[in-house]
Design an enzyme around this catalytic site. Structure first.
Site, PDB file in Angstrom:
ATOM      1  N   TYR A  66      32.243  43.736  42.956  1.00 38.04           N
ATOM      2  CA  TYR A  66      33.097  43.054  43.956  1.00 38.04           C
ATOM      3  C   TYR A  66      32.790  43.565  45.356  1.00 38.04           C
ATOM      4  O   TYR A  66      32.636  42.778  46.294  1.00 38.04           O
ATOM      5  CB  TYR A  66      34.561  43.301  43.585  1.00 38.04           C
ATOM      6  CG  TYR A  66      35.551  42.434  44.328  1.00 38.04           C
ATOM      7  CD1 TYR A  66      35.804  41.126  43.900  1.00 38.04           C
ATOM      8  CD2 TYR A  66      36.231  42.902  45.447  1.00 38.04           C
ATOM      9  CE1 TYR A  66      36.715  40.311  44.572  1.00 38.04           C
ATOM     10  CE2 TYR A  66      37.138  42.095  46.118  1.00 38.04           C
ATOM     11  CZ  TYR A  66      37.377  40.801  45.681  1.00 38.04           C
ATOM     12  OH  TYR A  66      38.277  40.004  46.361  1.00 38.04           O
ATOM     13  N   SER A 118      36.864  39.922  51.822  1.00 40.84           N
ATOM     14  CA  SER A 118      37.969  40.729  51.288  1.00 40.84           C
ATOM     15  C   SER A 118      38.008  42.010  52.107  1.00 40.84           C
ATOM     16  O   SER A 118      36.994  42.378  52.739  1.00 40.84           O
ATOM     17  CB  SER A 118      37.678  41.080  49.826  1.00 40.84           C
ATOM     18  OG  SER A 118      38.574  42.066  49.351  1.00 40.84           O
TER      19      SER A 118
HETATM   20  P1  NAD Z   1      42.640  33.144  41.845  1.00 41.45           P
HETATM   21  O1  NAD Z   1      42.130  33.784  40.615  1.00 41.45           O
HETATM   22  O2  NAD Z   1      44.084  32.785  41.951  1.00 41.45           O
HETATM   23  O3  NAD Z   1      41.782  31.824  42.198  1.00 41.45           O
HETATM   24  C1  NAD Z   1      40.385  31.807  42.108  1.00 41.45           C
HETATM   25  C2  NAD Z   1      39.942  30.417  41.658  1.00 41.45           C
HETATM   26  O4  NAD Z   1      38.514  30.403  41.642  1.00 41.45           O
HETATM   27  C3  NAD Z   1      40.415  30.044  40.253  1.00 41.45           C
HETATM   28  O5  NAD Z   1      41.009  28.760  40.260  1.00 41.45           O
HETATM   29  C4  NAD Z   1      39.146  30.078  39.433  1.00 41.45           C
HETATM   30  O6  NAD Z   1      39.147  29.175  38.334  1.00 41.45           O
HETATM   31  C5  NAD Z   1      38.095  29.706  40.461  1.00 41.45           C
HETATM   32  N1  NAD Z   1      36.757  30.149  40.079  1.00 41.45           N
HETATM   33  C6  NAD Z   1      36.407  31.325  39.489  1.00 41.45           C
HETATM   34  N2  NAD Z   1      35.097  31.347  39.228  1.00 41.45           N
HETATM   35  C7  NAD Z   1      34.597  30.160  39.682  1.00 41.45           C
HETATM   36  C8  NAD Z   1      33.307  29.601  39.702  1.00 41.45           C
HETATM   37  N3  NAD Z   1      32.249  30.237  39.172  1.00 41.45           N
HETATM   38  N4  NAD Z   1      33.143  28.376  40.244  1.00 41.45           N
HETATM   39  C9  NAD Z   1      34.212  27.694  40.749  1.00 41.45           C
HETATM   40  N5  NAD Z   1      35.467  28.178  40.743  1.00 41.45           N
HETATM   41  C10 NAD Z   1      35.650  29.405  40.220  1.00 41.45           C
HETATM   42  O7  NAD Z   1      42.241  34.142  43.009  1.00 41.45           O
HETATM   43  P2  NAD Z   1      42.598  34.172  44.569  1.00 41.45           P
HETATM   44  O8  NAD Z   1      43.375  35.396  44.804  1.00 41.45           O
HETATM   45  O9  NAD Z   1      43.078  32.855  45.037  1.00 41.45           O
HETATM   46  O10 NAD Z   1      41.127  34.429  45.124  1.00 41.45           O
HETATM   47  C11 NAD Z   1      40.432  33.510  45.954  1.00 41.45           C
HETATM   48  C12 NAD Z   1      39.386  34.267  46.734  1.00 41.45           C
HETATM   49  O11 NAD Z   1      40.046  35.234  47.546  1.00 41.45           O
HETATM   50  C13 NAD Z   1      38.388  35.050  45.893  1.00 41.45           C
HETATM   51  O12 NAD Z   1      37.100  34.957  46.484  1.00 41.45           O
HETATM   52  C14 NAD Z   1      38.896  36.462  45.976  1.00 41.45           C
HETATM   53  O13 NAD Z   1      37.891  37.420  45.774  1.00 41.45           O
HETATM   54  C15 NAD Z   1      39.429  36.493  47.371  1.00 41.45           C
HETATM   55  N6  NAD Z   1      40.388  37.550  47.671  1.00 41.45           N
HETATM   56  C16 NAD Z   1      41.619  37.542  47.114  1.00 41.45           C
HETATM   57  C17 NAD Z   1      42.507  38.554  47.425  1.00 41.45           C
HETATM   58  C18 NAD Z   1      43.901  38.606  46.858  1.00 41.45           C
HETATM   59  O14 NAD Z   1      44.580  39.604  47.112  1.00 41.45           O
HETATM   60  N7  NAD Z   1      44.371  37.614  46.138  1.00 41.45           N
HETATM   61  C19 NAD Z   1      42.121  39.574  48.299  1.00 41.45           C
HETATM   62  C20 NAD Z   1      40.847  39.547  48.849  1.00 41.45           C
HETATM   63  C21 NAD Z   1      39.989  38.515  48.529  1.00 41.45           C
END
Ligand code: NAD
Length: 260
Positions: free
Chosen positions: A158, A145
């Protein structure tokens, strides 16, 4: 020929956001997929969306908690038993955790966020890299991230976890290069997914839309990223089009992390 014809790829966090968008893109390019998530509803929705665009895609859906090493071993074992190999791994599942000033950040919340976002990524690398080393090939993409390369504030767990993902990526990337295995990370900025919508509700429970508008005003592009844009980068890194990129952390944030 598509980049992923007959390639086997595991995606964690496949039930939503970045994981789902990447699953759709890879399925459209011929990949065989193992989809991993804690949410059955999320996995079902991703599988239905894949069926709409790639009806013949071979998919295995597995409910597993990435913070539990036995369950990580389980999804790796099941993938090898089903498909015989692992070519790509999008090590992506994560949560944001509750936002608060560090002195108010609960210890159990810190442990929970590190368990999923850091230990989960570590277990994934550990068990998938072993398979790829035996094969002599493979590509792993971890989801870090911008919060893993810059301070964000109010996100002790985080920030610690995502900085840790950056460290794991560099460490294991240099270990496995000689075995034909590449390990990189993407560092997304604000991408419009359910996680970001929930995050804005934490910033301003009364008026999350206003918080959202203010947030993108500081971004050079003045907009949120789209999950499909991250999926494009991840797909490239998982593919054989990026064979000399290893141990890198690549920001995808509209340039926000370069701002003074
Ligand atoms: P999201 O919440 O849409 O999807 C995350 C998914 O991970 C969900 O389906 C959830 O059920 C699953 N999950 C959560 N805990 C879990 C576990 N213990 N085991 C298995 N699955 C699990 O979020 P996203 O935005 O798609 O995030 C995906 C990744 O991207 C994450 O690591 C997040 O930190 C990272 N990220 C996202 C952003 C953003 O702006 N969306 C920015 C930086 C990093």
């Amino acid at each position: 020929m598509d980049r992923f014809t007959d390639k086997v790829v595991i995606i964690t966090g496949a039930g939503s956001g970045l994981g789902r968008a990447t699953a759709l893109q890879l399925a459209a390019e011929g990949a065989k997929l193992t989809l991993v998530d804690v949410s059955q509803a999320g996995l079902d929705a991703t599988q239905a969306a894949i069926t709409d665009i790639a009806a013949s895609a071979e998919i295995v859906s597995i409910i597993a908690d990435v913070s539990n090493e036995d369950q990580v071993k389980g999804y790796v074992k099941q993938t090898v038993a089903t498909f015989g190999r692992i070519d790509g791994f999008f090590n992506n599942a994560g949560i944001e955790g509750k936002q608060s000033l560090t002195e108010n950040y609960a210890g159990d919340e810190f442990a929970k966020v590190l368990g999923i976002n850091l230990s989960g990524v570590f277990y994934g690398i550990k068990h998938v890299a072993a398979v790829m080393r035996e094969q002599g090939s493979g590509s792993i993409v971890n989801t870090a991230s911008v919060g893993g390369i810059r301070g964000v504030g109010n996100q002790s767990g985080y920030a610690a976890a995502k900085h840790g993902v950056v460290g794991l990526t560099r460490n294991s990337g240099i270990e496995y290069g000689e075995f034909g295995v590449r390990i990189n990370a993407v560092a997304p900025g604000a991408i419009w997914t359910p996680m970001v919508e929930a995050s804005l509700r934490q910033v301003d429970p009364v008026n999350p839309e206003k918080a959202g508008e203010e947030f993108i005003q500081i971004n050079p592009t003045k907009r949120y990223g789209k999950p499909e844009e991250v999926a494009d980068l991840v797909s490239y890194l998982l593919s054989d089009k990026s064979t000399y990129i290893n141990a890198q952390v690549i920001a995808i944030d509209g340039g926000q992390s370069q701002k003074y």
